[in-house]
Scaffold this motif. Structure first.
Motif, mmCIF file in Angstrom:
data_model
loop_
_atom_site.group_PDB
_atom_site.id
_atom_site.type_symbol
_atom_site.label_atom_id
_atom_site.label_comp_id
_atom_site.label_asym_id
_atom_site.label_seq_id
_atom_site.Cartn_x
_atom_site.Cartn_y
_atom_site.Cartn_z
ATOM 1 N N ARG A 104 37.418 42.373 44.289
ATOM 2 C CA ARG A 104 35.995 42.539 43.980
ATOM 3 C C ARG A 104 35.459 41.285 43.289
ATOM 4 N NH1 ARG A 104 32.664 44.214 39.885
ATOM 5 N NH2 ARG A 104 30.794 45.363 40.547
ATOM 6 N N LYS A 105 36.260 40.731 42.382
ATOM 7 C CA LYS A 105 35.843 39.509 41.682
ATOM 8 C C LYS A 105 35.567 38.380 42.678
ATOM 9 C CE LYS A 105 38.765 36.671 39.604
ATOM 10 N NZ LYS A 105 39.742 36.076 38.656
ATOM 11 N N TRP A 106 36.415 38.231 43.673
ATOM 12 C CA TRP A 106 36.246 37.205 44.707
ATOM 13 C C TRP A 106 34.930 37.423 45.454
ATOM 14 C CZ3 TRP A 106 35.300 36.584 49.815
ATOM 15 C CH2 TRP A 106 35.695 35.406 50.439
ATOM 16 N N LYS A 107 34.671 38.678 45.833
ATOM 17 C CA LYS A 107 33.479 38.992 46.630
ATOM 18 C C LYS A 107 32.197 38.749 45.843
ATOM 19 C CE LYS A 107 35.945 42.394 49.443
ATOM 20 N NZ LYS A 107 36.132 43.836 49.739
ATOM 21 N N VAL A 108 32.226 39.086 44.551
ATOM 22 C CA VAL A 108 31.047 38.866 43.707
ATOM 23 C C VAL A 108 30.756 37.368 43.598
ATOM 24 C CG1 VAL A 108 30.155 39.028 41.351
ATOM 25 C CG2 VAL A 108 31.274 41.005 42.406
ATOM 26 N N ARG A 109 31.801 36.580 43.361
ATOM 27 C CA ARG A 109 31.610 35.128 43.224
ATOM 28 C C ARG A 109 31.223 34.501 44.560
ATOM 29 N NH1 ARG A 109 30.180 30.963 43.192
ATOM 30 N NH2 ARG A 109 30.729 29.100 41.975
ATOM 31 N N ALA A 110 31.718 35.054 45.651
ATOM 32 C CA ALA A 110 31.406 34.510 46.977
ATOM 33 C C ALA A 110 29.923 34.601 47.281
ATOM 34 C CB ALA A 110 32.222 35.240 48.044
ATOM 35 N N ARG A 111 29.242 35.610 46.722
ATOM 36 C CA ARG A 111 27.802 35.760 46.969
ATOM 37 C C ARG A 111 27.025 34.585 46.396
ATOM 38 N NH1 ARG A 111 28.363 41.252 44.641
ATOM 39 N NH2 ARG A 111 29.141 42.609 46.294
ATOM 40 N N ILE A 112 27.512 34.015 45.325
ATOM 41 C CA ILE A 112 26.856 32.867 44.697
ATOM 42 C C ILE A 112 27.162 31.600 45.475
ATOM 43 C CG2 ILE A 112 26.700 31.489 42.586
ATOM 44 C CD1 ILE A 112 27.644 34.021 41.069
ATOM 45 N N GLY A 113 28.408 31.515 45.964
ATOM 46 C CA GLY A 113 28.818 30.385 46.777
ATOM 47 C C GLY A 113 28.806 29.063 46.048
ATOM 48 N N SER A 114 28.550 27.991 46.781
ATOM 49 C CA SER A 114 28.621 26.648 46.219
ATOM 50 C C SER A 114 27.330 26.217 45.532
ATOM 51 C CB SER A 114 28.990 25.642 47.311
ATOM 52 O OG SER A 114 28.019 25.667 48.347
ATOM 53 N N ARG A 115 26.368 27.142 45.400
ATOM 54 C CA ARG A 115 25.131 26.808 44.673
ATOM 55 C C ARG A 115 25.435 26.540 43.198
ATOM 56 N NH1 ARG A 115 23.598 31.376 47.433
ATOM 57 N NH2 ARG A 115 23.416 32.582 45.503
ATOM 58 N N VAL A 116 26.491 27.160 42.705
ATOM 59 C CA VAL A 116 26.949 26.933 41.333
ATOM 60 C C VAL A 116 28.332 26.298 41.412
ATOM 61 C CG1 VAL A 116 27.650 28.050 39.171
ATOM 62 C CG2 VAL A 116 25.643 28.883 40.427
ATOM 63 N N LYS A 117 28.594 25.303 40.569
ATOM 64 C CA LYS A 117 29.870 24.581 40.623
ATOM 65 C C LYS A 117 31.041 25.553 40.501
ATOM 66 C CE LYS A 117 31.260 21.760 37.324
ATOM 67 N NZ LYS A 117 31.343 20.573 36.444
ATOM 68 N N TRP A 118 31.968 25.414 41.395
ATOM 69 C CA TRP A 118 33.069 26.380 41.509
ATOM 70 C C TRP A 118 34.399 25.820 41.001
ATOM 71 C CZ3 TRP A 118 30.907 23.389 45.197
ATOM 72 C CH2 TRP A 118 31.746 22.548 45.928
ATOM 73 N N TYR A 119 34.377 24.649 40.380
ATOM 74 C CA TYR A 119 35.623 23.995 39.981
ATOM 75 C C TYR A 119 35.438 23.269 38.662
ATOM 76 C CZ TYR A 119 33.088 19.937 41.755
ATOM 77 O OH TYR A 119 32.123 18.983 41.968
ATOM 78 N N GLN A 120 36.561 22.910 38.059
ATOM 79 C CA GLN A 120 36.584 22.110 36.840
ATOM 80 C C GLN A 120 36.641 20.639 37.221
ATOM 81 O OE1 GLN A 120 37.314 22.703 33.127
ATOM 82 N NE2 GLN A 120 36.696 20.562 33.293
ATOM 83 N N GLU A 121 35.760 19.834 36.654
ATOM 84 C CA GLU A 121 35.811 18.403 36.904
ATOM 85 C C GLU A 121 37.090 17.832 36.295
ATOM 86 O OE1 GLU A 121 33.941 16.425 38.549
ATOM 87 O OE2 GLU A 121 31.927 17.295 38.732
ATOM 88 N N VAL A 122 37.800 17.034 37.064
ATOM 89 C CA VAL A 122 39.019 16.425 36.543
ATOM 90 C C VAL A 122 38.707 15.545 35.346
ATOM 91 C CG1 VAL A 122 40.937 14.851 37.043
ATOM 92 C CG2 VAL A 122 40.205 16.521 38.757
#
Length: 255
Positions: A230-248
């Motif tokens: 469920r957590k995956w599906k909720v975040r998938a709705r937002i997609g790449s509009r919000v940063k999905w990773y930690q900057e190195v």
């Protein structure tokens, strides 16, 4: 042209073995681990001019003090600034005599995405598992040539299978990504990037390229068919509009 720092392989193996004699569990990761796991394709590393850099280890946070003592007894000097800023989550040592750097990551490897390692160290020796090695490269949002080279060689030599030391556990990778949309998004994009760049490596035979392409496809399929949380599906709705990773760079700054 000979590759740089091949002596790091023997040094890393010596340290892992000596640590085990002390009851400490260290595992090699990074470029050294790739080289150790791909003996049939050493020539590919050389043709790709894949130099070795620092020695990288994974360990358990419960053994941090003992690991520090173990390395300092062997002449390594700890980076005090990194020690403070990481709050003990990562140690970096330098051997003043040779200039060799040793990085130790405790419990997880976290640059763009967290890769849990603490409870997986016993699954392989003297390195982390092949699945974790692959994730180590595929978690980087901005792949560089060395990441692609390592991935190509790994997939050339190792099949996908569960429960086999010298195979890549696609099921584990799929389950891990099924709970983290951001990690899933980065990995699937990178797998496709590797596939699209295979033709750039003229040293690969058509058979080798075909094997790698097939394994990339099989891994992508395993990832896609794995039921998502469920957590995956909720975040998938937002997609790449919000940063999905930690900057190195951000991670390095906080370390």
């Amino acid at each position: 042209m000979s590759l740089e720092h091949l002596e790091y392989v023997d040094r890393a193996l010596e340290l892992v073995d000596a640590a085990r004699e002390r009851g400490l569990e260290l595992r090699i990761l990074g470029s050294l681990a790739y080289r150790l796991h791909c003996p049939a394709n050493i020539a590919l590393f050389e043709q790709m001019k894949r130099d070795l850099t620092d020695i990288d280890f994974a360990g358990r946070s419960a053994e941090r003090k003992q690991v520090r003592s173990f390395l300092e007894e062997r002449g390594f000097v700890i980076d005090q600034d990194l020690l403070v800023t990481t709050e003990g989550k990562r140690y970096f040592f330098t051997d003043p005599a040779s200039g060799t750097g040793v990085d130790v990551f405790f419990d997880e490897l976290f640059f763009c995405h967290p890769i849990p390692l603490r409870d997986r160290l016993e699954l392989d020796y003297p390195t982390i598992t092949l699945a974790d090695l692959l994730l180590e490269k595929m978690q980087i949002v901005e792949l560089n040539p060395k990441d692609i080279k390592d991935t190509i060689v790994l997939l050339s030599e190792h099949a996908l299978a569960s429960g086999e030391r010298e195979a890549i556990d696609a099921g584990y990778i799929a389950k891990l990504l099924a709970d983290d949309w951001g990690f899933y998004y980065t990995v699937t994009r990178n797998l496709e990037a590797v596939r699209s760049r295979l033709t750039e490596y003229a040293m690969l035979t058509s058979d080798q390229a075909g094997v790698i392409r097939q394994r990339l496809g099989d891994l992508q399929q395993a990832i896609e068919v794995e039921p998502k949380t469920r957590k995956w599906k909720v975040r998938a709705r937002i997609g790449s509009r919000v940063k999905w990773y930690q900057e190195v760079a951000e991670k390095s700054a906080t370390y």
